[in-house]
Design a protein around this motif. Structure first.
Motif, PDB file in Angstrom:
ATOM      1  N   GLY A  83     -12.226 -10.040 -14.606  1.00 37.54           N
ATOM      2  CA  GLY A  83     -12.354 -11.490 -14.662  1.00 37.54           C
ATOM      3  C   GLY A  83     -11.092 -12.240 -15.022  1.00 37.54           C
ATOM      4  N   GLY A  84      -9.929 -11.689 -14.749  1.00 35.40           N
ATOM      5  CA  GLY A  84      -8.692 -12.394 -15.045  1.00 35.40           C
ATOM      6  C   GLY A  84      -7.479 -11.579 -14.663  1.00 35.40           C
ATOM      7  N   TYR A  85      -6.294 -12.139 -14.934  1.00 32.46           N
ATOM      8  CA  TYR A  85      -5.035 -11.494 -14.555  1.00 32.46           C
ATOM      9  C   TYR A  85      -4.455 -10.618 -15.664  1.00 32.46           C
ATOM     10  N   ARG A  86      -5.011 -10.710 -16.858  1.00 21.47           N
ATOM     11  CA  ARG A  86      -4.421  -9.999 -18.001  1.00 21.47           C
ATOM     12  C   ARG A  86      -4.354  -8.498 -17.767  1.00 21.47           C
ATOM     13  N   TRP A  87      -5.460  -7.886 -17.402  1.00 19.43           N
ATOM     14  CA  TRP A  87      -5.497  -6.430 -17.280  1.00 19.43           C
ATOM     15  C   TRP A  87      -4.778  -5.921 -16.040  1.00 19.43           C
ATOM     16  N   PRO A  88      -4.889  -6.564 -14.865  1.00 17.98           N
ATOM     17  CA  PRO A  88      -4.082  -6.071 -13.738  1.00 17.98           C
ATOM     18  C   PRO A  88      -2.585  -6.167 -13.983  1.00 17.98           C
ATOM     19  N   LEU A  89      -2.128  -7.237 -14.674  1.00 19.42           N
ATOM     20  CA  LEU A  89      -0.706  -7.340 -14.998  1.00 19.42           C
ATOM     21  C   LEU A  89      -0.292  -6.250 -15.987  1.00 19.42           C
ATOM     22  N   PHE A  90      -1.146  -5.977 -16.960  1.00 16.24           N
ATOM     23  CA  PHE A  90      -0.857  -4.899 -17.904  1.00 16.24           C
ATOM     24  C   PHE A  90      -0.800  -3.556 -17.182  1.00 16.24           C
ATOM     25  N   LEU A  91      -1.750  -3.323 -16.279  1.00 13.71           N
ATOM     26  CA  LEU A  91      -1.793  -2.080 -15.516  1.00 13.71           C
ATOM     27  C   LEU A  91      -0.525  -1.903 -14.687  1.00 13.71           C
ATOM     28  N   PHE A  92      -0.140  -2.953 -13.971  1.00 14.32           N
ATOM     29  CA  PHE A  92       1.064  -2.880 -13.144  1.00 14.32           C
ATOM     30  C   PHE A  92       2.304  -2.643 -13.998  1.00 14.32           C
ATOM     31  N   GLY A  93       2.395  -3.333 -15.119  1.00 20.06           N
ATOM     32  CA  GLY A  93       3.578  -3.222 -15.965  1.00 20.06           C
ATOM     33  C   GLY A  93       3.738  -1.851 -16.583  1.00 20.06           C
ATOM     34  N   TYR A  94       2.664  -1.323 -17.177  1.00 19.11           N
ATOM     35  CA  TYR A  94       2.833  -0.044 -17.870  1.00 19.11           C
ATOM     36  C   TYR A  94       3.009   1.107 -16.883  1.00 19.11           C
ATOM     37  N   MET A  95       2.352   1.060 -15.719  1.00 14.68           N
ATOM     38  CA  MET A  95       2.489   2.145 -14.754  1.00 14.68           C
ATOM     39  C   MET A  95       3.878   2.150 -14.111  1.00 14.68           C
ATOM     40  N   THR A  96       4.405   0.963 -13.787  1.00 17.65           N
ATOM     41  CA  THR A  96       5.740   0.897 -13.193  1.00 17.65           C
ATOM     42  C   THR A  96       6.804   1.376 -14.178  1.00 17.65           C
ATOM     43  N   THR A  97       6.679   0.964 -15.424  1.00 18.43           N
ATOM     44  CA  THR A  97       7.626   1.425 -16.450  1.00 18.43           C
ATOM     45  C   THR A  97       7.535   2.932 -16.638  1.00 18.43           C
ATOM     46  N   LEU A  98       6.323   3.436 -16.719  1.00 12.33           N
ATOM     47  CA  LEU A  98       6.120   4.879 -16.885  1.00 12.33           C
ATOM     48  C   LEU A  98       6.711   5.646 -15.711  1.00 12.33           C
ATOM     49  N   LEU A 119       3.020   7.974 -10.419  1.00 12.54           N
ATOM     50  CA  LEU A 119       2.791   7.139 -11.598  1.00 12.54           C
ATOM     51  C   LEU A 119       2.845   5.649 -11.332  1.00 12.54           C
ATOM     52  N   ALA A 120       3.532   5.208 -10.288  1.00 17.44           N
ATOM     53  CA  ALA A 120       3.683   3.770 -10.040  1.00 17.44           C
ATOM     54  C   ALA A 120       2.402   3.177  -9.479  1.00 17.44           C
ATOM     55  N   ALA A 168       0.869  -1.177   0.000  1.00 19.72           N
ATOM     56  CA  ALA A 168       0.000   0.000   0.000  1.00 19.72           C
ATOM     57  C   ALA A 168       0.905   1.225   0.000  1.00 19.72           C
ATOM     58  N   ARG A 169       0.550   2.231  -0.776  1.00 14.99           N
ATOM     59  CA  ARG A 169       1.444   3.370  -0.954  1.00 14.99           C
ATOM     60  C   ARG A 169       1.807   4.047   0.364  1.00 14.99           C
TER      61      ARG A 169
END
Length: 722
Positions: free
Chosen positions: A689-704, A673-674, A618-619
């Motif tokens: 309904g799956g892990y695809r979008w949360p993983l995408f969200l985590f990946g692009y925000m952390t990179t950004l 941004l993270a 948690a932030r």
């Protein structure tokens, strides 16, 4: 054991539906002068005048029962008793006296579905002399009409008595509008439409009410682009056969909607005895909805809000810091030196206390947001923002969850259910976590208060308040740009934007009790939900930073050196060096050193790295982590110093400060941004309904976050700023 009766409360958004639910049940569900507040069913028990106990359901506000949004689908399933839900014995439909014709459209639909209806006539005080006569409206609609002012407790007993009568009358046979037989339509369908309804009715699932009204709903709601769950394939095929083209489907929609409104215009509209006086509202809107003046007012209000977070909350923050400092000192004086004392002082008090000091600011933020929401002002801001949202390919309704994201991303993501299309919901979910939530506020406040002096820019604007406003503006701008990029680069997020329609509610004096209740509920949620995470993470981090309590081979023999020290000052210095060496060799210190090469280009050292790792839970844990880190590495004389003072005093081996204004800015950009919130990722998984979008969200925000922080820090150094 007999099953308890169930009575639902339905109505258009912003008609006082949830206020009535709260008044009848004593519940404290959130209310607001803004559409889209309720996104899930709520249930609470009510005792009626005859002693009977019923379950009262508050379902999401909806303008019709065509299930095109998640809210409309929840409303329909609740009213029809689908998905193994109990079908209500009656439904209370809140009808806005200032919007009579539009509100009674939902009454017609509920009656067509065969439900006994009670009309709760709300907003009669705002309608004034224009309010319809309840008895005349009851004669036309064929159901009880009860004037209600739930905020003032007026009409509640009459509603309870009407619920008693509805409970007795519920479940009547086919001739009285039960589940069997044709719908009691007040308009006559064409022969072609009647044939299509009959065709679809023959294939309705057995668990569904076998009525013409449900068949008509299927004709108007089921198509190849809908997002409805659990619709039988045979039913889809029958609807496709009955509506072979979009033109036929549109003709059916036009026929039904026009016929209903024609009846309402002929029979209900004449009951309206004039239009409510909205002169004041129109005059205020001429300023607040102006493209130039409206934005200027909005920015001015937000600047005052964020500056007040420092000016008004600082005395309370200082008091809390002193209380926790006193508590830590008291425990050190009582307990002998031991692991238990270290856990209490360095772990619990230093960690949890460093987060709780920001509660006054969180309370103030929620208070101001509650005032703006309850007054009707936020709906105007949504209207102003629609032009910007449109240019970024966001639906206008995305403003509701994005604004809610200033408080917390979790309910903000749930609020995306008000949007019709999955594409719009997904795109909004992907950018809502970029909004500056209340969990980031402690990080911003700590950095700004520690590294930026309380001066003024141009002798006018306070530096600290201006920085806070800029961070909020930065997060909003980043979210909008991210939406524009994602909508053009990620295939599932590409789609034509639908027009935005929003009702502008009348201005109302904020109800202080409701605002304070909302403020307390959100803050209590912060303390209960985040507090548990913080407590567990703080203890875990303390353990990681405290063990093993051994130094590597070849390390100086600090015990012998301390024993041989000439004076107390030298002993204290050696003790502090030993604590620092133990901290570096701890499990947490080793972890920080492992990731240090990755974060060093951002201006961060290994201690900040430990905080970043802890913040993934948690932030706000970042602040408590730093509290633990600097408590574990401090000597006795520093134990009473606040975290802000320790950050300002932290230096590297060469004597240069660890924290500079440039490092602070880089750190705030990273946190802006993270995606450092497991709760946000969990709710995105649930909604998608799956892990695809949360993983995408985590990946692009952390990179950004890493790239933006790198550009800020390295760019600042090239300019000679740090």
């Amino acid at each position: 054991m007999t099953q308890r009766h169930v009575i639902a409360i339905a109505g258009n958004p912003n008609t006082g539906k949830t206020t009535l639910f709260n008044a009848l049940t004593g519940h404290r569900a959130r209310v607001g002068n803004y559409p889209g507040i309720t996104v899930e069913r709520r249930m609470a028990g009510v005792v009626l005048p005859n002693g009977a106990k019923v379950d009262l359901l508050d379902i999401p506000g909806t303008y019709s029962l065509l299930a095109r949004t998640a809210e409309e689908q929840i409303a329909l399933e609740t009213l029809l008793g689908l998905r193994d839900l109990p079908r209500p014995d009656a439904v209370i439909v809140c009808v806005d006296a200032t919007q009579l014709v539009r509100s009674t459209y939902l009454v017609m639909q509920a009656q067509e579905m065969g439900l006994p209806v009670i009309v709760a006539l709300t907003m009669t005080d705002e309608a004034g002399s224009a309010a319809p006569d309840p008895a005349a409206l009851a004669d036309i609609l064929g159901c009880e009409v009860v004037p209600v002012l739930a905020r003032k407790g007026i009409g509640l007993d009459d509603i309870r008595r009407a619920m008693v009568r509805a409970g007795v009358a519920a479940g009547r046979g086919e001739d009285e509008g039960g589940d069997g037989g044709a719908a009691k339509w007040r308009w006559q369908p064409s022969s072609a439409l009647a044939e299509r309804v009959a065709e679809v009715r023959r294939v309705l699932p057995a668990a569904w009410p076998q009525t013409d009204a449900v068949a008509l709903w299927a004709l108007m709601s089921v198509d190849e682009d809908d997002e409805l769950d659990e619709v039988d394939d045979r039913l889809r095929a029958a609807v496709a056969a009955a509506c072979p083209s979009s033109e036929v489907a549109n003709d059916i929609d036009d026929e039904v909607i026009e016929a209903r409104y024609r009846w309402l215009d002929e029979h209900v509209a004449p009951l309206v005895r004039g239009q409510p006086d909205r002169t004041l509202t129109e005059r205020v809107d001429s300023v607040l909805l102006n493209r130039v003046a409206g934005f200027a007012v909005f920015l001015g209000i937000m600047f005052l809000v964020f500056q007040s977070l420092f000016a008004w909350a600082d005395p309370a923050i200082t008091l809390i810091e002193e209380l926790f400092g006193w508590a830590g000192g008291a425990i050190e004086a009582i307990l002998p030196e031991s692991i238990l004392r270290d856990l209490l002082v360095e772990g619990l008090i230093a960690g949890v206390g460093s987060v709780l000091v920001f509660l006054p600011q969180i309370l103030l933020l929620f208070f101001f947001l509650g005032l703006m929401e309850d007054s009707g002002y936020l709906a105007r801001v949504a209207y102003l923002m629609d032009r910007i949202m449109k240019s970024m390919n966001l639906h206008g309704r995305a403003f509701v969850p994005m604004l809610s994201g200033f408080a917390c991303a979790v309910p903000a993501i749930l609020a995306t259910r008000t949007m019709e299309r999955r594409r719009d919901r997904l795109l909004t979910m992907m950018v809502v976590p970029l909004m500056t939530c209340s969990a980031r506020l402690p990080v911003y406040t700590l950095v700004i208060a520690s590294l930026y002096p309380a001066g003024h820019v141009l002798g006018i604007f306070p530096v600290q308040g201006l920085l806070m406003v800029l961070m909020y503006l930065f997060s909003t701008a980043t979210a909008l740009v991210a939406a524009w990029v994602l909508s053009r680069s990620v295939k599932p997020l590409r789609a034509r934007r639908l027009p935005f329609v929003i009702e502008l509610p009348p201005y109302r004096l904020p109800r202080l009790a409701d605002v304070l209740r909302m403020m307390w509920e959100r803050s209590r949620l912060f303390l209960s939900e985040a507090g548990r995470v913080i407590l567990v993470c703080t203890v875990l981090l303390w353990a990681l930073l405290s063990f093993p309590q051994t130094l590597p081979e070849g390390a100086p023999d600090y015990d012998a050196m301390i024993a041989a020290a000439a004076g107390a000052e030298e002993q204290a210095q050696l003790e502090n060096e030993r604590e620092g060496a133990l901290l570096r060799e701890s499990y947490g210190g080793r972890l920080g050193h492992v990731i240090e090469p990755v974060i060093e280009p951002l201006g961060f050292d290994w201690k900040i790295g430990v905080g970043i790792v802890g913040a993934f839970a948690a932030r706000e844990v970042f602040v408590s982590t730093l509290g633990v880190v600097y408590s574990a590495g401090s000597d006795v004389d520093e134990s009473s110093a606040t975290l802000r003072e320790r950050i300002r005093a932290e230096v590297r081996a060469d004597g240069s400060p660890v924290y500079t204004p440039l490092v602070g800015l880089s750190l705030m950009i990273f946190f802006a941004l993270a995606c450092q919130c497991m709760s946000t990722l969990a709710v995105v998984k649930r909604e998608t309904g799956g892990y695809r979008w949360p993983l995408f969200l985590f990946g692009y925000m952390t990179t950004l976050a890493w790239v933006a922080s790198f550009v800020v820090y390295q760019g600042g150094r090239l300019l000679g700023l740090g």
